[in-house]
Design a protein around this motif. Structure first.
Motif, mmCIF file in Angstrom:
data_model
loop_
_atom_site.group_PDB
_atom_site.id
_atom_site.type_symbol
_atom_site.label_atom_id
_atom_site.label_comp_id
_atom_site.label_asym_id
_atom_site.label_seq_id
_atom_site.Cartn_x
_atom_site.Cartn_y
_atom_site.Cartn_z
ATOM 1 N N ASP A 145 -2.025 4.478 12.603
ATOM 2 C CA ASP A 145 -1.731 5.499 11.788
ATOM 3 C C ASP A 145 -3.165 6.287 11.224
ATOM 4 O OD1 ASP A 145 0.953 5.080 11.647
ATOM 5 O OD2 ASP A 145 0.896 4.278 9.617
ATOM 6 N N ALA A 146 -4.220 5.567 10.945
ATOM 7 C CA ALA A 146 -5.340 6.016 10.798
ATOM 8 C C ALA A 146 -6.002 6.783 11.832
ATOM 9 C CB ALA A 146 -6.537 4.781 10.240
ATOM 10 N N GLY A 147 -5.846 6.390 12.987
ATOM 11 C CA GLY A 147 -6.270 7.318 14.136
ATOM 12 C C GLY A 147 -5.612 8.464 14.354
ATOM 13 N N PHE A 148 -4.170 8.457 13.946
ATOM 14 C CA PHE A 148 -3.392 9.696 13.987
ATOM 15 C C PHE A 148 -3.517 10.797 12.927
ATOM 16 C CE2 PHE A 148 1.105 11.801 13.294
ATOM 17 C CZ PHE A 148 1.013 12.476 14.502
ATOM 18 N N CYS A 149 -4.166 10.246 11.714
ATOM 19 C CA CYS A 149 -4.508 10.953 10.755
ATOM 20 C C CYS A 149 -5.964 11.756 11.006
ATOM 21 C CB CYS A 149 -4.969 10.137 9.378
ATOM 22 S SG CYS A 149 -3.370 9.738 8.598
ATOM 23 N N ALA A 150 -6.870 10.857 11.633
ATOM 24 C CA ALA A 150 -8.040 11.250 12.086
ATOM 25 C C ALA A 150 -8.002 12.447 13.063
ATOM 26 C CB ALA A 150 -9.126 10.246 12.718
ATOM 27 N N TYR A 167 -8.017 10.530 4.802
ATOM 28 C CA TYR A 167 -7.470 9.268 4.189
ATOM 29 C C TYR A 167 -8.335 8.333 3.877
ATOM 30 C CZ TYR A 167 -9.326 7.130 8.772
ATOM 31 O OH TYR A 167 -10.038 6.571 9.916
ATOM 32 N N VAL A 168 -7.967 7.424 3.110
ATOM 33 C CA VAL A 168 -8.702 6.401 2.228
ATOM 34 C C VAL A 168 -8.389 4.872 2.772
ATOM 35 C CG1 VAL A 168 -9.497 5.314 0.245
ATOM 36 C CG2 VAL A 168 -9.186 7.730 0.315
ATOM 37 N N THR A 169 -9.253 4.005 3.366
ATOM 38 C CA THR A 169 -8.704 2.650 3.453
ATOM 39 C C THR A 169 -8.903 1.790 2.321
ATOM 40 O OG1 THR A 169 -11.131 2.152 4.330
ATOM 41 C CG2 THR A 169 -9.376 2.817 5.818
ATOM 42 N N LEU A 170 -7.951 0.810 2.448
ATOM 43 C CA LEU A 170 -7.967 -0.024 1.334
ATOM 44 C C LEU A 170 -7.890 -1.509 1.852
ATOM 45 C CD1 LEU A 170 -7.243 -1.149 -1.571
ATOM 46 C CD2 LEU A 170 -4.803 -0.667 -1.311
ATOM 47 N N GLY A 218 -15.149 4.662 9.665
ATOM 48 C CA GLY A 218 -15.907 5.519 9.882
ATOM 49 C C GLY A 218 -15.536 6.777 9.757
ATOM 50 N N SER A 219 -14.181 6.918 10.105
ATOM 51 C CA SER A 219 -13.445 8.333 9.838
ATOM 52 C C SER A 219 -12.697 8.652 8.758
ATOM 53 C CB SER A 219 -12.327 8.448 11.077
ATOM 54 O OG SER A 219 -13.017 8.543 12.117
ATOM 55 N N ALA A 220 -12.629 7.407 7.667
ATOM 56 C CA ALA A 220 -11.944 7.597 6.420
ATOM 57 C C ALA A 220 -12.805 8.388 5.488
ATOM 58 C CB ALA A 220 -11.697 6.255 5.720
ATOM 59 N N MET A 221 -12.240 9.255 4.554
ATOM 60 C CA MET A 221 -13.031 9.635 3.610
ATOM 61 C C MET A 221 -13.553 8.850 2.229
ATOM 62 S SD MET A 221 -12.857 12.903 4.312
ATOM 63 C CE MET A 221 -13.006 12.407 6.156
ATOM 64 N N GLY A 222 -12.987 7.502 2.330
ATOM 65 C CA GLY A 222 -13.205 6.452 1.365
ATOM 66 C C GLY A 222 -12.803 5.143 1.846
ATOM 67 N N TRP A 223 -13.560 4.001 1.212
ATOM 68 C CA TRP A 223 -12.911 2.711 1.216
ATOM 69 C C TRP A 223 -12.891 2.201 -0.094
ATOM 70 C CZ3 TRP A 223 -16.887 -1.355 1.246
ATOM 71 C CH2 TRP A 223 -16.269 -2.693 1.394
ATOM 72 N N ALA A 224 -11.622 1.783 -0.267
ATOM 73 C CA ALA A 224 -11.495 1.051 -1.481
ATOM 74 C C ALA A 224 -11.031 -0.500 -1.212
ATOM 75 C CB ALA A 224 -10.288 1.720 -2.306
ATOM 76 N N THR A 225 -11.274 -1.016 -2.273
ATOM 77 C CA THR A 225 -10.969 -2.648 -2.457
ATOM 78 C C THR A 225 -9.820 -2.938 -3.224
ATOM 79 O OG1 THR A 225 -12.768 -3.222 -4.048
ATOM 80 C CG2 THR A 225 -13.442 -3.308 -1.753
ATOM 81 N N THR A 226 -9.291 -1.957 -4.161
ATOM 82 C CA THR A 226 -8.508 -2.214 -4.951
ATOM 83 C C THR A 226 -7.301 -1.162 -5.065
ATOM 84 O OG1 THR A 226 -9.489 -1.381 -7.086
ATOM 85 C CG2 THR A 226 -9.943 -3.657 -6.275
ATOM 86 N N PRO A 227 -6.145 -1.370 -5.508
ATOM 87 C CA PRO A 227 -5.281 -0.394 -5.561
ATOM 88 C C PRO A 227 -5.713 0.702 -6.952
ATOM 89 C CG PRO A 227 -3.893 -2.321 -5.225
ATOM 90 C CD PRO A 227 -5.344 -2.586 -5.438
ATOM 91 N N GLU A 228 -6.465 0.236 -7.777
ATOM 92 C CA GLU A 228 -7.017 1.076 -9.280
ATOM 93 C C GLU A 228 -8.083 1.894 -8.445
ATOM 94 O OE1 GLU A 228 -4.972 -2.772 -10.149
ATOM 95 O OE2 GLU A 228 -7.093 -2.573 -8.989
ATOM 96 N N GLN A 229 -8.850 1.389 -7.482
ATOM 97 C CA GLN A 229 -9.798 2.518 -6.902
ATOM 98 C C GLN A 229 -9.007 3.457 -6.247
ATOM 99 O OE1 GLN A 229 -12.071 -0.330 -4.513
ATOM 100 N NE2 GLN A 229 -13.807 -0.255 -6.132
ATOM 101 N N VAL A 261 -3.309 6.925 2.471
ATOM 102 C CA VAL A 261 -3.884 5.600 2.146
ATOM 103 C C VAL A 261 -3.605 4.633 3.122
ATOM 104 C CG1 VAL A 261 -4.277 3.827 0.378
ATOM 105 C CG2 VAL A 261 -3.784 6.293 -0.334
ATOM 106 N N ILE A 262 -4.273 3.954 3.698
ATOM 107 C CA ILE A 262 -4.263 3.131 4.845
ATOM 108 C C ILE A 262 -4.691 1.696 4.435
ATOM 109 C CG2 ILE A 262 -4.573 2.535 7.144
ATOM 110 C CD1 ILE A 262 -3.590 5.404 7.020
ATOM 111 N N ARG A 263 -3.816 0.608 4.154
ATOM 112 C CA ARG A 263 -3.892 -0.761 3.568
ATOM 113 C C ARG A 263 -4.113 -1.626 4.968
ATOM 114 N NH1 ARG A 263 -5.790 -4.679 0.834
ATOM 115 N NH2 ARG A 263 -4.299 -6.372 0.274
ATOM 116 N N PHE A 264 -4.892 -2.411 4.828
ATOM 117 C CA PHE A 264 -5.215 -3.413 5.788
ATOM 118 C C PHE A 264 -5.349 -4.904 4.967
ATOM 119 C CE2 PHE A 264 -6.905 -0.105 7.916
ATOM 120 C CZ PHE A 264 -6.331 -0.102 9.176
ATOM 121 N N GLY A 265 -4.153 -5.667 5.152
ATOM 122 C CA GLY A 265 -4.096 -6.866 4.543
ATOM 123 C C GLY A 265 -4.958 -7.954 4.887
#
Length: 146
Positions: free
Chosen positions: A96-101, A107-110, A124-135, A81-85
């Motif tokens: 880290d996201a590039g390394f995962c790719a 990976y999922v971005t948050l 674009g390389s993530a398996m999903g994009w979330a906006t909340t930790p609950e997601q 899970v890759i979090r961008f604040g």
């Protein structure tokens, strides 16, 4: 199967704890790992290699020592899970996201909606994009339980 999930990115909010508690509440078979989230000790990781210096060389030494942990944990994770604040630029999270790719690690971005454009390649390389930790918790639950 027990899942190893790597949590990368922003260190100034409690998003990691929210995801961990959410997965604990669902009794999911997961364990979590992360880079060192203590800013001061992360910056000082390379100080053991010689006289303390400032600026580039201190950051350079510490980045290499921190990379041992990060590289190993990402290589051994099942998912990240890759979090961008919003407050700071998390260049390390983008790396880290590039390394995962590159490794083919899912990976999922948050992150919030207002930084979609600068993260378009990362998302674009993530398996999903979330906006909340609950997601994120729901993505983890679904991934494990179907």
């Amino acid at each position: 199967m027990h899942w190893n999930i790597y949590l990368s990115g922003e260190i100034h909010t409690d998003w990691r704890e929210q995801i961990i508690k959410g997965c604990e509440a669902l009794e999911l078979p997961v364990s979590f790992s992360s880079a060192n989230t203590d800013h001061d000790s992360s910056d000082a990781a390379g100080d053991v290699l010689g006289p303390q210096c400032e600026g580039f060389w201190r950051d350079h030494k510490s980045a290499k020592i921190n990379a041992i942990r990060i590289k190993t944990l990402i290589e051994n994770c099942d998912m990240a899970v890759i979090r961008f604040g919003d407050k700071y630029k998390q260049w390390n999270a983008a790396f880290d996201a590039g390394f995962c790719a590159a490794l083919g690690k899912p990976y999922v971005t948050l992150h919030s909606e207002d930084i979609i454009h600068p993260l378009k390649e990362v998302d674009g390389s993530a398996m999903g994009w979330a906006t909340t930790p609950e997601q994120v918790v729901e993505v983890i639950r679904y991934t494990i339980q179907g």
